[in-house]
Design an enzyme around this catalytic site. Structure first.
Site, PDB file in Angstrom:
ATOM      1  N   GLU A 138       0.627  -7.731   6.423  1.00 52.02           N
ATOM      2  CA  GLU A 138      -0.343  -6.766   6.954  1.00 52.02           C
ATOM      3  C   GLU A 138      -0.531  -6.879   8.460  1.00 52.02           C
ATOM      4  OE1 GLU A 138      -1.465  -7.282   2.598  1.00 52.02           O
ATOM      5  OE2 GLU A 138      -0.747  -8.547   4.231  1.00 52.02           O
ATOM      6  N   GLY A 198      -0.386  -5.795  -0.679  1.00 55.50           N
ATOM      7  CA  GLY A 198      -1.221  -5.615  -1.854  1.00 55.50           C
ATOM      8  C   GLY A 198      -0.509  -5.970  -3.139  1.00 55.50           C
ATOM      9  N   GLU A 211      -1.032  -9.526  -3.513  1.00 56.18           N
ATOM     10  CA  GLU A 211      -2.444  -9.757  -3.835  1.00 56.18           C
ATOM     11  C   GLU A 211      -2.717  -9.499  -5.319  1.00 56.18           C
ATOM     12  OE1 GLU A 211      -5.211  -9.123  -0.058  1.00 56.18           O
ATOM     13  OE2 GLU A 211      -3.946  -7.375  -0.405  1.00 56.18           O
ATOM     14  N   ALA A 257       0.832  -1.204   0.000  1.00 56.10           N
ATOM     15  CA  ALA A 257       0.000   0.000   0.000  1.00 56.10           C
ATOM     16  C   ALA A 257       0.863   1.250   0.000  1.00 56.10           C
ATOM     17  CB  ALA A 257      -0.916  -0.005   1.220  1.00 56.10           C
TER      18      ALA A 257
END
Length: 705
Positions: free
Chosen positions: A127, A104, A107, A65
């Site tokens: 995270e 992310g 992901e 992020a």
């Protein structure tokens, strides 16, 4: 070729390459998210494009992020939407990874249909370290690729997998040679197209081959996680999200994951962990690191081969530097060498190091009984007994033999470094490097800046900390610097409570309940009660005669009970036990001291214990900032997170004070001052901030500006 501010697309034959360009780490900003969506749309709308390759420019794929968006209203498109769009693409999508593919970023890669990586790739879902869970499909796609147990282990541990381990785990389809991720992605896409292989969506895989076995494993993981991560919010949410994926359709499982993610976002723990994340990065930005270049350091001397000196030597050896250890005689240097070798012997025994690697490391270690062997050393760290005259004698020798420009550092925990520097002809070269025991493991390094030290010496200390993989905190000179000065205050508050009616065991239990791994009396036993006793005796002559002084710890030390190393201290340690048991004789000593002091004991609940303990800590922390011993409140926070066991999810003592409200802390200090106005004097900074309606974080922001 089409461009967006953060994602560049270019055709290579029948393959479209989308390159994320958001330096320095290709964080997933709103512009990146928009660019990725546009790239998928472009690939699908162009009939001449048969596949899409996602790649990162610079040193990595996508590191997660964008921290610049933390705490701000979310900007569209949301990452779950981006990942779903990538996965839904009707043409094969290949993620070509190098460097960091974290959070992310991973992901996004898992939403792609195929994943290829260079050997330097690092994959992870960390995270949990920010009090969150993967919120863009990570809790559903990782188990489908890796299996339920390995995926949960990856998410709960927050660690990074190397490319080979990731390939074995099922996250990667292949590892490419060379150092060009785009070329690797294009080659992999060409192979797919030649073979006529189409899309392969992660969501279509089964969460588990044996659902009953997965449920049983999750029950065990849940129980172990609840015990191991006591008091933490997000770890069990990870388990809950994965567990839901066993029962719910994929889209419903994604919605459930997002709900759990948002619960974590709203948790106070997330605020504390995010603060800790930023603070750790800010502490390295000392004024001297901006104004001066560090001196080159290729070799390090260590004076003293005891526990601390050996730990420092190991930390330096682990960083790839040469070490010369100096002790007073052959027997002492033999013990020092044995202390160093013992660490590496343990690694070999555990299979974490080969015997050959051990020998290679120890070949850079040299022992000596002569200071003259330090004449060409770039930096020398003194780690001898905590006595001013002893340290001055060491520095006189270093001043005599060391080359001009050598950095001379002291590992003192309390003593006046200005006085140590004044005993040399080169005070500009003298700095404090306060390591924490065991020095090869503990990450905190207080860099203590005396009045006459050169800026480049301070910059050198920060550069060394980075090389040693330590977290450096700049501190000014005072008794105990940042950490031990504040420790002395809240330990004093704990001693007062013991004399007033709380048992040391009740205090330790309350502190552990707050989130510390150990209470203050357990810590004393671990460190050795004789250390604090020596400090109290050193300061006795200058102690304010009006100040209350509790003698319980002195009575215990007078019996030779120094903690674990002597088999008893505040606790009993039968037959070398590492965990202590309460000692009735200690409680008898406490009762006798209460009677001698004329104290009528009363009961203390855990809540009051922590109110007093933390009020003393925060109040003295405010004094340390007010006096510029610490540059910012966040320096206090990092010191206590990395050196004193303060629970990370609470962000540090100053962040904790902000979260509960400075008005509440100040009210507690003033209430307790009615009993002892000398000890409980409100910090001028605490009073000022309260009057202005500001908090400690406002000072952090002002310093950053």
């Amino acid at each position: 070729m089409n461009t967006s501010p953060a994602v560049l697309t270019a055709r290579h034959g029948d393959v479209l390459v989308a390159t994320v360009q958001n330096p320095p780490v290709n964080a997933l900003s709103a512009e990146v998210r928009r660019g990725l969506l546009a790239a998928v749309d472009q690939a699908e709308s162009d009939p001449d494009v048969r596949a899409l390759v996602l790649v990162g420019a610079g040193r990595g794929f996508i590191a997660g992020a964008d921290i610049r968006e933390f705490g701000k209203p979310p900007l569209p498109p949301a990452l779950p939407e981006v990942c779903k769009r990538i996965e839904a693409c009707g043409k094969p999508v290949v993620a070509a990874l190098h460097g960091a593919a974290l959070g992310g970023g991973l992901e996004v890669a898992m939403a792609a249909h195929y994943r290829i990586a260079l050997a330097d790739a690092k994959l992870g879902l960390p995270e949990v370290q920010l009090g969150l869970i993967p919120g863009s499909g990570g809790t559903q796609r990782a188990p489908r690729l890796m299996g339920v147990e390995p995926a949960i282990e990856l998410m709960l541990g927050g660690r990074h997998l190397g490319a080979r381990e990731a390939k074995e785990a099922g996250l990667l389809d292949g590892i490419a040679e060379g150092n060009d991720a785009q070329a690797a992605g294009l080659a992999f896409a060409a192979d797919l197209l030649r073979a006529g292989v189409g899309v392969r969506r992660t969501r279509d895989r089964a969460m588990a081959q044996d659902i009953d076995a997965a449920r049983a494993a999750l029950r065990e993981i849940r129980a172990a996680t609840a015990k191991k991560t006591r008091g933490l919010f997000s770890p069990l949410k990870i388990v809950e999200a994965v567990e839901a994926g066993l029962d719910l359709p994929f889209e419903e499982a994604l919605r459930n994951e997002r709900q759990l993610f948002l619960q974590c976002v709203d948790s106070p723990q997330r605020a504390g962990l995010v603060h800790a994340f930023f603070a750790e990065r800010e502490v390295a930005k000392a004024p001297e690191t901006k104004s001066a270049q560090p001196r080159p350091i290729a070799s390090v001397g260590v004076v003293g081969g005891g526990t601390m000196g050996a730990g420092i030597a190991v930390a330096v050896l682990d960083a790839g530097l040469a070490v010369t250890m100096v002790e007073r005689d052959e027997a002492s240097i033999a013990r020092g060498r044995a202390n160093v070798a013992k660490v590496y012997d343990g690694l070999v025994a555990k299979g974490r190091m080969t015997a050959q690697a051990r020998e290679q490391v120890l070949s850079r270690f040299h022992g000596s009984t002569s200071y003259a062997d330090l004449k060409d050393t770039d930096l020398v760290i003194e780690a001898v007994f905590e006595d001013m005259e002893v340290k001055k004698a060491v520095f006189a020798e270093l001043d005599r033999v060391c080359k001009p420009g050598a950095v001379l550092a002291t590992n003192t925990s309390y003593l006046d470094i200005d006085a140590i520097a004044a005993g040399t002809s080169r005070p500009q070269d003298v700095v404090g490097l306060h390591f924490f025991s065991p020095a090869n493991i503990m990450k905190l390094l207080e860099i203590v800046v005396p009045a006459k030290v050169s800026a480049d010496v301070v910059a050198t200390a920060f550069a060394l900390a980075k090389k040693l993989k330590k977290v450096p905190v700049r501190a000014g000179v005072c008794d105990g610097f940042i950490g031990n000065r504040i420790l002395a205050k809240y330990r004093q508050a704990a001693d007062y409570m013991v004399e007033d009616g709380a048992s040391p065991y009740e205090i330790d239990e309350a502190v552990r309940g707050f989130g510390y791994p150990m209470g203050p009396f357990q810590v004393s036993d671990l460190a050795g009660g004789d250390i604090g006793w020596a400090t109290r005796k050193r300061k006795a002559a200058t102690r304010d005669p009006r100040a209350r002084y509790v003698q319980v710890a002195d009575r215990i030390c007078e019996r030779g009970w120094f903690g674990q190393k002597t088999g008893r201290g505040w606790y009993l340690y039968p037959e070398g036990a590492r965990t202590g048991t309460p000692d009735p004789e200690v409680l008898a000593i406490v009762d006798a001291e209460r009677e001698r002091a004329g104290v009528r004991p009363r009961r203390f609940g855990a809540e009051e214990i922590m109110r007093r303990y933390l009020a003393a800590m925060v109040n003295e922390g405010a004094n340390v900032v007010h006096e510029r011993i610490a540059l910012r409140p966040l320096d206090v926070d990092v010191t206590f997170l990395y050196g004193y066991g303060f629970p990370r999810f609470r962000g540090g003592p100053m962040k904790y004070a902000d979260m509960v409200g400075l008005d509440r802390i100040l009210a507690d200090v003033r209430e307790f001052a009615q009993e002892d106005p000398l000890f409980w004097q409100p910090s001028p900074l605490l009073v000022q901030l309260g009057a202005e309606g500001r908090n400690f974080d406002s000072l952090n922001r002002a310093a950053a500006d």
